[in-house]
Motif scaffolding. Structure first.
Motif, PDB file in Angstrom:
ATOM      1  N   VAL A  50       0.830  -1.215   0.000  1.00 23.25           N
ATOM      2  CA  VAL A  50       0.000   0.000   0.000  1.00 23.25           C
ATOM      3  C   VAL A  50       0.858   1.256   0.000  1.00 23.25           C
ATOM      4  O   VAL A  50       0.332   2.370  -0.045  1.00 23.25           O
ATOM      5  N   GLY A  51       2.195   1.111   0.082  1.00 27.48           N
ATOM      6  CA  GLY A  51       3.063   2.281   0.055  1.00 27.48           C
ATOM      7  C   GLY A  51       3.090   3.064   1.348  1.00 27.48           C
ATOM      8  O   GLY A  51       3.370   4.267   1.336  1.00 27.48           O
ATOM      9  N   LEU A  52       2.804   2.401   2.482  1.00 26.59           N
ATOM     10  CA  LEU A  52       2.760   3.063   3.795  1.00 26.59           C
ATOM     11  C   LEU A  52       1.804   4.242   3.759  1.00 26.59           C
ATOM     12  O   LEU A  52       0.601   4.071   3.673  1.00 26.59           O
ATOM     13  N   LEU A  60      -8.276   5.494  -3.055  1.00 26.73           N
ATOM     14  CA  LEU A  60      -8.999   6.320  -4.020  1.00 26.73           C
ATOM     15  C   LEU A  60      -9.053   5.658  -5.396  1.00 26.73           C
ATOM     16  O   LEU A  60     -10.074   5.745  -6.096  1.00 26.73           O
ATOM     17  N   LEU A  61      -7.971   5.004  -5.787  1.00 24.76           N
ATOM     18  CA  LEU A  61      -7.947   4.314  -7.079  1.00 24.76           C
ATOM     19  C   LEU A  61      -8.960   3.175  -7.090  1.00 24.76           C
ATOM     20  O   LEU A  61      -9.733   3.017  -8.051  1.00 24.76           O
ATOM     21  N   VAL A  62      -8.995   2.381  -6.029  1.00 21.05           N
ATOM     22  CA  VAL A  62      -9.951   1.276  -5.927  1.00 21.05           C
ATOM     23  C   VAL A  62     -11.379   1.805  -5.912  1.00 21.05           C
ATOM     24  O   VAL A  62     -12.265   1.288  -6.606  1.00 21.05           O
ATOM     25  N   PHE A  63     -11.624   2.847  -5.124  1.00 16.73           N
ATOM     26  CA  PHE A  63     -12.954   3.449  -5.078  1.00 16.73           C
ATOM     27  C   PHE A  63     -13.391   3.934  -6.453  1.00 16.73           C
ATOM     28  O   PHE A  63     -14.560   3.804  -6.838  1.00 16.73           O
ATOM     29  N   SER A  64     -12.462   4.523  -7.198  1.00 19.45           N
ATOM     30  CA  SER A  64     -12.794   5.048  -8.521  1.00 19.45           C
ATOM     31  C   SER A  64     -13.234   3.931  -9.465  1.00 19.45           C
ATOM     32  O   SER A  64     -14.202   4.089 -10.218  1.00 19.45           O
ATOM     33  N   PHE A  65     -12.524   2.803  -9.421  1.00 26.36           N
ATOM     34  CA  PHE A  65     -12.898   1.669 -10.264  1.00 26.36           C
ATOM     35  C   PHE A  65     -14.257   1.100  -9.844  1.00 26.36           C
ATOM     36  O   PHE A  65     -15.088   0.743 -10.690  1.00 26.36           O
ATOM     37  N   ILE A  66     -14.484   1.004  -8.536  1.00 27.36           N
ATOM     38  CA  ILE A  66     -15.722   0.409  -8.040  1.00 27.36           C
ATOM     39  C   ILE A  66     -16.931   1.277  -8.367  1.00 27.36           C
ATOM     40  O   ILE A  66     -17.981   0.774  -8.778  1.00 27.36           O
ATOM     41  N   THR A  67     -16.794   2.573  -8.197  1.00 33.25           N
ATOM     42  CA  THR A  67     -17.945   3.475  -8.326  1.00 33.25           C
ATOM     43  C   THR A  67     -18.148   4.014  -9.734  1.00 33.25           C
ATOM     44  O   THR A  67     -19.195   4.609 -10.007  1.00 33.25           O
ATOM     45  N   LEU A  68     -17.177   3.827 -10.617  1.00 32.78           N
ATOM     46  CA  LEU A  68     -17.292   4.393 -11.960  1.00 32.78           C
ATOM     47  C   LEU A  68     -18.572   3.964 -12.687  1.00 32.78           C
ATOM     48  O   LEU A  68     -19.252   4.802 -13.283  1.00 32.78           O
ATOM     49  N   PRO A  69     -18.945   2.675 -12.686  1.00 33.66           N
ATOM     50  CA  PRO A  69     -20.207   2.303 -13.355  1.00 33.66           C
ATOM     51  C   PRO A  69     -21.414   3.041 -12.783  1.00 33.66           C
ATOM     52  O   PRO A  69     -22.320   3.438 -13.531  1.00 33.66           O
ATOM     53  N   LEU A  70     -21.448   3.231 -11.450  1.00 36.09           N
ATOM     54  CA  LEU A  70     -22.544   3.970 -10.828  1.00 36.09           C
ATOM     55  C   LEU A  70     -22.529   5.425 -11.246  1.00 36.09           C
ATOM     56  O   LEU A  70     -23.579   5.997 -11.579  1.00 36.09           O
ATOM     57  N   PHE A  71     -21.367   6.042 -11.262  1.00 33.94           N
ATOM     58  CA  PHE A  71     -21.272   7.456 -11.605  1.00 33.94           C
ATOM     59  C   PHE A  71     -21.634   7.701 -13.071  1.00 33.94           C
ATOM     60  O   PHE A  71     -22.164   8.758 -13.424  1.00 33.94           O
ATOM     61  N   ILE A  72     -21.327   6.727 -13.939  1.00 34.45           N
ATOM     62  CA  ILE A  72     -21.669   6.878 -15.357  1.00 34.45           C
ATOM     63  C   ILE A  72     -23.189   6.818 -15.554  1.00 34.45           C
ATOM     64  O   ILE A  72     -23.757   7.579 -16.341  1.00 34.45           O
ATOM     65  N   ARG A  73     -23.839   5.933 -14.821  1.00 31.33           N
ATOM     66  CA  ARG A  73     -25.288   5.738 -14.983  1.00 31.33           C
ATOM     67  C   ARG A  73     -26.108   6.783 -14.242  1.00 31.33           C
ATOM     68  O   ARG A  73     -27.188   7.154 -14.688  1.00 31.33           O
ATOM     69  N   LYS A  74     -25.594   7.274 -13.114  1.00 33.03           N
ATOM     70  CA  LYS A  74     -26.380   8.194 -12.293  1.00 33.03           C
ATOM     71  C   LYS A  74     -25.573   9.452 -12.005  1.00 33.03           C
ATOM     72  O   LYS A  74     -24.585   9.420 -11.278  1.00 33.03           O
ATOM     73  N   TYR A 114     -14.771   5.509   4.541  1.00 35.95           N
ATOM     74  CA  TYR A 114     -14.241   6.374   3.486  1.00 35.95           C
ATOM     75  C   TYR A 114     -15.073   6.269   2.207  1.00 35.95           C
ATOM     76  O   TYR A 114     -15.259   7.261   1.495  1.00 35.95           O
ATOM     77  N   LEU A 115     -15.550   5.073   1.913  1.00 33.72           N
ATOM     78  CA  LEU A 115     -16.349   4.889   0.707  1.00 33.72           C
ATOM     79  C   LEU A 115     -17.654   5.674   0.780  1.00 33.72           C
ATOM     80  O   LEU A 115     -18.076   6.289  -0.204  1.00 33.72           O
ATOM     81  N   VAL A 116     -18.295   5.670   1.936  1.00 33.19           N
ATOM     82  CA  VAL A 116     -19.533   6.435   2.100  1.00 33.19           C
ATOM     83  C   VAL A 116     -19.259   7.928   1.907  1.00 33.19           C
ATOM     84  O   VAL A 116     -20.002   8.625   1.207  1.00 33.19           O
ATOM     85  N   ILE A 117     -18.186   8.433   2.522  1.00 33.72           N
ATOM     86  CA  ILE A 117     -17.825   9.844   2.363  1.00 33.72           C
ATOM     87  C   ILE A 117     -17.516  10.158   0.900  1.00 33.72           C
ATOM     88  O   ILE A 117     -17.871  11.218   0.373  1.00 33.72           O
ATOM     89  N   PHE A 118     -16.850   9.230   0.224  1.00 31.62           N
ATOM     90  CA  PHE A 118     -16.520   9.384  -1.194  1.00 31.62           C
ATOM     91  C   PHE A 118     -17.800   9.561  -2.025  1.00 31.62           C
ATOM     92  O   PHE A 118     -17.882  10.432  -2.897  1.00 31.62           O
TER      93      PHE A 118
END
Length: 284
Positions: A50-52, A60-74, A114-118
């Motif tokens: 994780v690079g300390l 943030l990178l993982v969150f971006s990949f996970i939420t991208l389909p949701l953000f594109i649709r909504k 963090y995901l909820v805040i994101f």
């Protein structure tokens, strides 16, 4: 990857030397960087995937990949107005994940928090109605922030209640409420008092990511070098903070910001793209 492979190994090496777990040179130790996964200070694994301190960028990178389909649709709703009741309702998911979810704890919070805040940031913080509402509620959120913080600090200082205890659930819920209320306070004050720009803010904005990426390696290295020096803690602190600041700013100003390849490694745009962004009617 640059942080994991270049910036992190020296810090792990210094930790091993400091704990008496290794006595050779850094270059002789480096192949051992891939021996086991680094999980905690003083542990046996070395590879900090994780690079300390850079775990935040990986999250943030993982969150971006996970939420991208949701953000594109909504897309965020611009027309729908928010009311004070909505802010109260929004605290419920934060309290739930803070109390009941235990996946990975990073920086004092579970990763789900963090995901909820994101998600809140994407759907709410750009809304004009949200901005106006947090401005109106600012006096109340300030009071709430201080009260919840005092309650949590008191609970922390007197000893955290045992897990699954009713008091621990209450304290975790108050902690989540304190975080949310402080976010609203900071957002409202920043939107009201800091909605301007000048050359210093522009410079600081560009320097913020490189400063974040390099600050810990510099601080840890300096701390390692002066750890055994016969100075008082206060003198060491002033020396460490002052020298670290000038090293980081100097490295950014004279090296990172001027070399295109280095800029990219530290999270900045290449100079050509930065120029394109400042030209009118040019799309990237």
């Amino acid at each position: 990857m640059f942080g994991v492979m270049i910036l992190t190994p020296p810090q792990i090496y210094m930790e091993r030397v400091n704990h008496g777990q290794y006595f050779g040179s850094f270059f002789n130790w480096y192949p051992h960087y891939f021996d086991g996964i680094y999980l905690d200070i003083g542990g046996s694994g070395n590879f900090a995937f994780v690079g300390l301190h850079l775990w935040y960028l990986l999250v943030l990178l993982v969150f971006s990949f996970i939420t991208l389909p949701l953000f594109i649709r909504k897309k965020p709703s611009v027309s729908k107005d928010l009311k004070p009741l909505h802010l109260i309702v929004l605290t419920i998911p934060l309290m739930i994940v803070s109390v009941f979810v235990d996946v990975v704890n990073l920086g004092g919070w579970d990763i789900s928090f963090y995901l909820v805040i994101f998600l809140y940031g994407y759907f709410l913080f750009t809304k004009a109605s949200f901005k106006s509402m947090v401005q109106r509620l600012l006096p109340k959120t300030i009071v709430l922030s201080f009260l919840t913080t005092l309650f949590f600090v008191y609970g922390f200082m007197t000893g955290m209640p045992a897990a699954d205890n009713g008091s621990s659930i209450l304290l975790a819920a108050v902690k989540a409420l304190s975080c949310w209320s402080w976010l609203l306070v900071i957002f409202a004050l920043a939107d009201k008092k800091l909605s301007f720009s000048n050359k210093w803010l522009k410079y600081g904005s560009q320097a913020s990511m490189p400063f974040y990426v390099i600050h810990q390696p510099v601080i840890v290295t300096l701390g390692f070098l002066i750890a055994e020096v016969d100075w008082s803690i206060s003198v060491k602190l002033v020396f460490l903070l002052s020298l670290a600041f000038f090293i980081i700013i100097g490295f950014y100003h004279f090296i990172i910001s001027r070399i295109p390849f280095i800029r990219i490694l530290f999270g900045m745009k290449g100079k050509w793209k930065e120029r394109m962004y400042h030209k009118p009617n040019v799309k990237i």
